[in-house]
Design a protein around this motif. Sequence first.
Motif, mmCIF file in Angstrom:
data_model
loop_
_atom_site.group_PDB
_atom_site.id
_atom_site.type_symbol
_atom_site.label_atom_id
_atom_site.label_comp_id
_atom_site.label_asym_id
_atom_site.label_seq_id
_atom_site.Cartn_x
_atom_site.Cartn_y
_atom_site.Cartn_z
ATOM 1 N N ASP A 83 11.354 -32.069 13.062
ATOM 2 C CA ASP A 83 12.533 -32.004 13.523
ATOM 3 C C ASP A 83 13.176 -30.471 13.944
ATOM 4 O OD1 ASP A 83 12.256 -34.649 13.120
ATOM 5 O OD2 ASP A 83 13.727 -34.749 11.193
ATOM 6 N N ALA A 84 12.793 -29.658 13.104
ATOM 7 C CA ALA A 84 13.395 -28.209 13.306
ATOM 8 C C ALA A 84 12.700 -27.604 14.335
ATOM 9 C CB ALA A 84 13.349 -27.427 11.933
ATOM 10 N N PHE A 85 11.353 -27.858 14.580
ATOM 11 C CA PHE A 85 10.555 -26.786 15.532
ATOM 12 C C PHE A 85 9.918 -27.631 16.617
ATOM 13 C CE2 PHE A 85 10.651 -24.668 11.427
ATOM 14 C CZ PHE A 85 11.417 -23.507 11.978
ATOM 15 N N MET A 86 9.727 -29.053 16.535
ATOM 16 C CA MET A 86 8.917 -29.847 17.583
ATOM 17 C C MET A 86 9.897 -31.075 18.290
ATOM 18 S SD MET A 86 6.198 -28.057 17.167
ATOM 19 C CE MET A 86 4.903 -29.083 17.882
ATOM 20 N N ASP A 87 11.051 -30.819 18.423
ATOM 21 C CA ASP A 87 12.161 -31.900 18.915
ATOM 22 C C ASP A 87 12.288 -31.815 20.278
ATOM 23 O OD1 ASP A 87 13.826 -29.858 18.963
ATOM 24 O OD2 ASP A 87 15.447 -31.192 17.854
ATOM 25 N N GLU A 88 11.792 -30.611 20.922
ATOM 26 C CA GLU A 88 11.972 -30.404 22.218
ATOM 27 C C GLU A 88 13.522 -30.437 22.694
ATOM 28 O OE1 GLU A 88 9.600 -33.057 24.268
ATOM 29 O OE2 GLU A 88 7.955 -32.388 23.560
ATOM 30 N N GLY A 89 14.298 -29.981 21.749
ATOM 31 C CA GLY A 89 15.830 -30.081 21.713
ATOM 32 C C GLY A 89 16.646 -31.332 22.016
ATOM 33 N N LYS A 90 15.850 -32.446 21.670
ATOM 34 C CA LYS A 90 16.383 -33.684 21.527
ATOM 35 C C LYS A 90 16.919 -34.191 20.363
ATOM 36 C CE LYS A 90 13.109 -34.975 25.189
ATOM 37 N NZ LYS A 90 11.693 -35.713 25.399
ATOM 38 N N GLY A 91 16.555 -33.426 19.207
ATOM 39 C CA GLY A 91 17.280 -33.810 17.865
ATOM 40 C C GLY A 91 16.045 -34.697 17.308
ATOM 41 N N PRO A 92 16.242 -35.044 15.944
ATOM 42 C CA PRO A 92 15.299 -35.650 15.309
ATOM 43 C C PRO A 92 15.226 -37.231 15.833
ATOM 44 C CG PRO A 92 17.174 -35.357 13.807
ATOM 45 C CD PRO A 92 17.481 -34.990 15.185
ATOM 46 N N PRO A 93 13.839 -37.851 15.688
ATOM 47 C CA PRO A 93 13.793 -39.079 16.290
ATOM 48 C C PRO A 93 14.119 -40.030 15.151
ATOM 49 C CG PRO A 93 11.564 -37.982 15.696
ATOM 50 C CD PRO A 93 12.663 -36.996 15.776
ATOM 51 N N VAL A 94 14.109 -39.664 14.002
ATOM 52 C CA VAL A 94 14.323 -40.553 12.797
ATOM 53 C C VAL A 94 15.416 -39.885 11.882
ATOM 54 C CG1 VAL A 94 13.607 -41.755 10.887
ATOM 55 C CG2 VAL A 94 11.984 -41.713 12.834
ATOM 56 N N LEU A 95 16.327 -40.613 11.491
ATOM 57 C CA LEU A 95 17.408 -40.285 10.633
ATOM 58 C C LEU A 95 17.129 -40.761 9.063
ATOM 59 C CD1 LEU A 95 20.625 -39.907 12.531
ATOM 60 C CD2 LEU A 95 19.154 -38.246 12.203
ATOM 61 N N TYR A 96 17.428 -40.221 7.951
ATOM 62 C CA TYR A 96 17.221 -40.537 6.701
ATOM 63 C C TYR A 96 18.476 -40.678 5.843
ATOM 64 C CZ TYR A 96 12.464 -39.242 8.123
ATOM 65 O OH TYR A 96 11.401 -39.066 8.969
ATOM 66 N N ARG A 97 18.814 -42.182 5.689
ATOM 67 C CA ARG A 97 19.976 -42.338 5.045
ATOM 68 C C ARG A 97 19.680 -42.584 3.494
ATOM 69 N NH1 ARG A 97 22.236 -46.848 7.466
ATOM 70 N NH2 ARG A 97 20.654 -48.070 6.491
ATOM 71 N N HIS A 98 20.465 -41.964 2.592
ATOM 72 C CA HIS A 98 20.311 -41.873 1.331
ATOM 73 C C HIS A 98 21.248 -43.139 0.899
ATOM 74 C CE1 HIS A 98 21.290 -40.121 -3.073
ATOM 75 N NE2 HIS A 98 19.999 -40.717 -2.930
ATOM 76 N N GLU A 99 20.436 -44.237 0.459
ATOM 77 C CA GLU A 99 21.145 -45.608 0.087
ATOM 78 C C GLU A 99 22.171 -45.445 -0.834
ATOM 79 O OE1 GLU A 99 21.067 -48.287 1.962
ATOM 80 O OE2 GLU A 99 19.619 -47.270 3.423
ATOM 81 N N PRO A 100 22.133 -44.832 -1.873
ATOM 82 C CA PRO A 100 23.064 -44.784 -3.022
ATOM 83 C C PRO A 100 24.332 -44.598 -2.570
ATOM 84 C CG PRO A 100 20.879 -44.060 -3.852
ATOM 85 C CD PRO A 100 20.909 -44.378 -2.396
ATOM 86 N N CYS A 101 24.336 -43.313 -1.431
ATOM 87 C CA CYS A 101 25.599 -42.718 -1.203
ATOM 88 C C CYS A 101 25.936 -42.961 0.441
ATOM 89 C CB CYS A 101 25.672 -41.304 -1.411
ATOM 90 S SG CYS A 101 24.739 -40.254 -0.496
ATOM 91 N N GLY A 102 24.954 -43.602 1.016
ATOM 92 C CA GLY A 102 25.078 -44.007 2.473
ATOM 93 C C GLY A 102 25.022 -42.733 3.564
ATOM 94 N N HIS A 103 24.862 -41.411 2.972
ATOM 95 C CA HIS A 103 24.611 -40.378 3.671
ATOM 96 C C HIS A 103 23.458 -40.234 4.479
ATOM 97 C CE1 HIS A 103 28.692 -39.684 1.870
ATOM 98 N NE2 HIS A 103 29.126 -39.031 2.852
ATOM 99 N N THR A 104 23.074 -39.376 5.675
ATOM 100 C CA THR A 104 22.090 -39.100 6.021
ATOM 101 C C THR A 104 21.520 -37.836 5.506
ATOM 102 O OG1 THR A 104 22.831 -38.130 7.936
ATOM 103 C CG2 THR A 104 22.133 -40.329 8.098
ATOM 104 N N VAL A 105 20.393 -37.334 5.352
ATOM 105 C CA VAL A 105 19.736 -36.279 4.347
ATOM 106 C C VAL A 105 18.985 -35.686 5.256
ATOM 107 C CG1 VAL A 105 20.300 -37.282 2.091
ATOM 108 C CG2 VAL A 105 18.070 -37.564 3.202
ATOM 109 N N THR A 106 18.945 -34.283 4.977
ATOM 110 C CA THR A 106 17.725 -33.161 5.729
ATOM 111 C C THR A 106 17.324 -32.830 4.080
ATOM 112 O OG1 THR A 106 19.146 -32.705 7.414
ATOM 113 C CG2 THR A 106 17.440 -31.231 6.878
ATOM 114 N N PRO A 107 15.838 -33.111 4.311
ATOM 115 C CA PRO A 107 15.237 -32.976 3.018
ATOM 116 C C PRO A 107 15.447 -31.379 2.454
ATOM 117 C CG PRO A 107 13.855 -34.313 4.412
ATOM 118 C CD PRO A 107 15.081 -33.863 5.169
#
Length: 162
Positions: free
Chosen positions: A101-125
Amino acid sequence: MKWSEVGSLSCSVARTASVIGDRWTILILRNAFLRIRRFEDFQSNLGITRHLLAGRLKRLVDEGILTRTPYQESPPRYEYRLTSKGRQLYPVLISMAAWGDAFMDEGKGPPVLYRHEPCGHTVTPQLSCPDCGKAVHAHEITPLPGPGLVLADAVGRRKKRA
């Protein structure tokens, strides 16, 4: 050194790479974490040949990363599910995704977001210290010899570190 010998090195990265270090295996594991379980689904999602897929799945089962469980008797059909050992590879794959996501996204942003189910927020590992909770960065880490380190002596025989 031959690729088949990498797993015998006194190096945790080399040993791990000897099991999951090819592109098809990584993608099979990614799909397993996306809850794909059946041979046909792996094959159609990845576009891998049946022969290659069968070999990679067999290796993952032999290594205890996946388990093969029947879901149909006639004809016999199996599902491939992550074992506890396999689930522990999640941080490896999620870190690879974060790097991509940081280096290979061709400026488009991440193809997948990851939601932490207990709090509902998306996370960046992010790797963090289990003691102080702060983010860990490579320049702050010093590798030290561990109990499993094996050194080669002058004639190439392996000996355990004293």
